[in-house]
Design a protein around this motif. Sequence first.
Motif, mmCIF file in Angstrom:
data_model
loop_
_atom_site.group_PDB
_atom_site.id
_atom_site.type_symbol
_atom_site.label_atom_id
_atom_site.label_comp_id
_atom_site.label_asym_id
_atom_site.label_seq_id
_atom_site.Cartn_x
_atom_site.Cartn_y
_atom_site.Cartn_z
ATOM 1 N N ALA A 120 0.960 -1.179 0.030
ATOM 2 C CA ALA A 120 0.180 -0.162 -0.152
ATOM 3 C C ALA A 120 0.856 1.331 0.126
ATOM 4 C CB ALA A 120 -0.770 -0.075 1.232
ATOM 5 N N PRO A 121 0.369 2.136 -0.901
ATOM 6 C CA PRO A 121 1.466 3.459 -0.985
ATOM 7 C C PRO A 121 0.978 4.293 0.145
ATOM 8 C CG PRO A 121 -0.339 3.501 -2.739
ATOM 9 C CD PRO A 121 -0.432 2.340 -1.869
ATOM 10 N N SER A 122 1.769 5.399 0.341
ATOM 11 C CA SER A 122 1.389 6.725 1.465
ATOM 12 C C SER A 122 1.259 8.045 0.369
ATOM 13 C CB SER A 122 2.210 6.567 2.438
ATOM 14 O OG SER A 122 3.398 7.548 2.243
ATOM 15 N N TYR A 123 0.923 8.913 1.079
ATOM 16 C CA TYR A 123 1.051 10.162 0.439
ATOM 17 C C TYR A 123 2.542 10.599 0.091
ATOM 18 C CZ TYR A 123 0.528 15.356 -0.326
ATOM 19 O OH TYR A 123 0.289 16.734 -0.951
ATOM 20 N N SER A 125 4.985 8.719 -0.453
ATOM 21 C CA SER A 125 5.468 7.811 -1.387
ATOM 22 C C SER A 125 6.156 8.461 -2.728
ATOM 23 C CB SER A 125 4.827 6.599 -1.708
ATOM 24 O OG SER A 125 4.299 5.750 -0.792
ATOM 25 N N LEU A 128 3.424 5.532 -6.662
ATOM 26 C CA LEU A 128 2.416 5.002 -5.884
ATOM 27 C C LEU A 128 2.635 3.431 -6.132
ATOM 28 C CD1 LEU A 128 -0.174 7.442 -7.045
ATOM 29 C CD2 LEU A 128 0.410 7.056 -5.092
ATOM 30 N N GLU A 140 4.461 9.555 8.275
ATOM 31 C CA GLU A 140 3.412 9.811 7.570
ATOM 32 C C GLU A 140 2.271 8.809 7.928
ATOM 33 O OE1 GLU A 140 1.639 11.926 5.611
ATOM 34 O OE2 GLU A 140 -0.109 10.513 5.056
ATOM 35 N N ARG A 141 2.672 7.388 7.905
ATOM 36 C CA ARG A 141 1.830 6.232 8.017
ATOM 37 C C ARG A 141 1.182 6.365 9.388
ATOM 38 N NH1 ARG A 141 2.211 2.505 3.828
ATOM 39 N NH2 ARG A 141 3.558 3.144 2.061
ATOM 40 N N ASN B 73 -5.794 2.320 -2.806
ATOM 41 C CA ASN B 73 -4.970 1.211 -2.848
ATOM 42 C C ASN B 73 -5.173 0.478 -4.283
ATOM 43 O OD1 ASN B 73 -3.454 2.168 -0.835
ATOM 44 N ND2 ASN B 73 -4.338 0.156 0.534
ATOM 45 N N ARG B 78 -4.527 3.490 -9.097
ATOM 46 C CA ARG B 78 -2.923 3.953 -8.987
ATOM 47 C C ARG B 78 -2.495 3.858 -10.408
ATOM 48 N NH1 ARG B 78 0.337 0.247 -4.939
ATOM 49 N NH2 ARG B 78 -1.467 -1.050 -4.654
ATOM 50 N N ARG B 86 -3.512 9.645 -4.491
ATOM 51 C CA ARG B 86 -2.802 10.755 -3.792
ATOM 52 C C ARG B 86 -3.567 11.803 -3.118
ATOM 53 N NH1 ARG B 86 2.770 10.630 -3.758
ATOM 54 N NH2 ARG B 86 3.561 9.830 -5.703
ATOM 55 N N LEU B 89 -4.739 9.853 -0.018
ATOM 56 C CA LEU B 89 -3.833 9.567 0.965
ATOM 57 C C LEU B 89 -3.354 10.798 1.550
ATOM 58 C CD1 LEU B 89 -1.770 6.839 -1.273
ATOM 59 C CD2 LEU B 89 -3.159 6.585 0.800
ATOM 60 N N ALA B 90 -3.750 11.900 1.035
ATOM 61 C CA ALA B 90 -3.520 13.157 1.834
ATOM 62 C C ALA B 90 -4.365 13.540 2.857
ATOM 63 C CB ALA B 90 -3.282 14.353 0.766
ATOM 64 N N ALA B 94 -4.602 6.705 8.602
ATOM 65 C CA ALA B 94 -4.855 5.573 7.953
ATOM 66 C C ALA B 94 -6.191 4.946 8.807
ATOM 67 C CB ALA B 94 -3.849 4.633 8.295
ATOM 68 N N ARG B 97 -9.258 6.574 7.192
ATOM 69 C CA ARG B 97 -9.452 6.200 5.697
ATOM 70 C C ARG B 97 -9.896 4.652 5.596
ATOM 71 N NH1 ARG B 97 -4.381 9.156 5.093
ATOM 72 N NH2 ARG B 97 -3.341 6.888 5.109
ATOM 73 N N SER B 230 1.214 16.211 8.060
ATOM 74 C CA SER B 230 0.056 15.176 7.801
ATOM 75 C C SER B 230 -1.045 15.327 8.918
ATOM 76 C CB SER B 230 1.061 13.919 8.025
ATOM 77 O OG SER B 230 -0.076 12.667 7.878
ATOM 78 N N ASP B 328 2.710 12.446 -10.942
ATOM 79 C CA ASP B 328 2.478 10.985 -11.395
ATOM 80 C C ASP B 328 2.122 10.997 -12.777
ATOM 81 O OD1 ASP B 328 2.639 9.454 -8.651
ATOM 82 O OD2 ASP B 328 1.163 10.891 -8.303
#
Lengths: 167, 334
Positions: A120-123, A125, A128, A140-141, B73, B78, B86, B89-90, B94, B97, B230, B328
């Motif tokens: 799983a990616p994070s902001y 990363s 992605l 971050e995580r 995910n 992605r 993104r 995830l911003a 976790a 989310r 964050s 990306d």
Amino acid sequence: MKTTLTVNAREYDVDNDPRRTLLDTLRDDLGLPGTKKGCDHGQCGACTVLLNGERVNSCLCLTAMHDGDEITTIEGIGSPDKLSALQEAFVKHDGYQCGYCTPGQIMSATAMLKEISDGAPSYVSDDLQTASLSDAEMAERMSGNLCRCSAYPLIREAIAMASEVKK
Amino acid sequence: MKPFDYIRAGEIEDVAGGQIIAGGTNLLDLMKIQVVAPDALVDITRLDGLSDIAEHEGGLRIGALVTNTTVANDARVREGWPLLSRAILAGASAQIRNKATTGGNLLQRTRCPYFYDTSQACNKRAPGSGCAAMGGAGRMLAIFGTSEHCLAAHPSDMAVAMAALEAEVEITNASGETRCVPMNDFYRGPADRPDVETVLGDGDLVTAVILPTPRAGERQTYRKVRDRASYAFALVSVAGSVRMEGDTIKDVALAYGSVAPHPWMDQKVVEMLEGETASNELFQRAAKTLVPETAPHPDTEYKITLLRRTFIAAMRQLTGLADSAGTDISRAHS
């Protein structure tokens, strides 16, 4: 409201007011006070548990909505004579001061290490498509778990150590 | 919390008349402080058919109950819509989310402190009571699209990305009839009814978000500026996607977050950029067109400068004038 929960692999039948949160059920009805109440508004992460394997804030869950679900708390991942790798690493690296946020930190980190191994990616990363465990990634995580003593560097060291043990 | 009847919906027709709950990450917080106090709470998490991401006319149909984590995910998201991953995830943490849903994210309420404080006037919480943010403290408020009755901003990151990606919201009514509305028509401006935030009527349920086909080779980014690194709401954010041909900007899509009561878009800015050669001078001019001359509240004057700079930084990233982490490339999926 009658609800059946599986907590730490043991089944419980509870009969709660629908207003009851999973956090209050765990602590007050099931006698599992390891999960802590910090802000009670989803801001601090002290109440983090695994819900069907994923980390959530138990203060933001109504027990009545979780009939049939599986919950793991800090009591379910290790015991004083048989600590989990993360629990042992937190002791070894002194990953706490007052200790109040620690169960939430450990439950959150338990899920986070699995999220990384699942890719799983994070902001933060760069890409992605990949997941890694750098210091920035950990910060971050783990941002959903506050530590008011600010033991963050030692918490990250403990998690890094536990992830090495896992490999 | 005030007492309520808990109803577990088995069919779509069960949702009319009650307060819908899914992830509950915003609603339970509001219920605990009695900003929201429903008589009936309708749990839709066991409704069928709302928990999958399916391929749909070259794009994706994301069910309303799919969690933020699952969307971010998803391998297809992605690859084809990295901006959406993104942006999600911003947002939040976790833990949140994992619980928050796609439909619920769209319908989350403002974080204006006067909306949260039941001792203060707020037309969004108590229609007709006034707006304590006017003349109060308000650095998180909106700079676009406000009215004399409300200055609140919408805090979502996900919705801003979806607006830039030209997503549509699928709504199903109690008779099971479905309609789709573009993200920007889904939200209503505050006007004289800030409490009515969307086009949803009683018995209407958000059942999905539809993402159109991604364009391969687009550069995408979500740039978020906040008070800490964050787990904080945006002060401003820019969601963007650009397709270049050499130095020429061919297609642009942009949306701006935490600056308006809903994801903000500006067609004039898009028209200024498309067909032009990417340059700092062009972005300066476009930024000037984008931002207002003054803010509706003195505490948000800083957002004018912040949005202008964030826009320019995002455009430099998207057109390759600046290399930056967080850019990306969209790859078409098959």
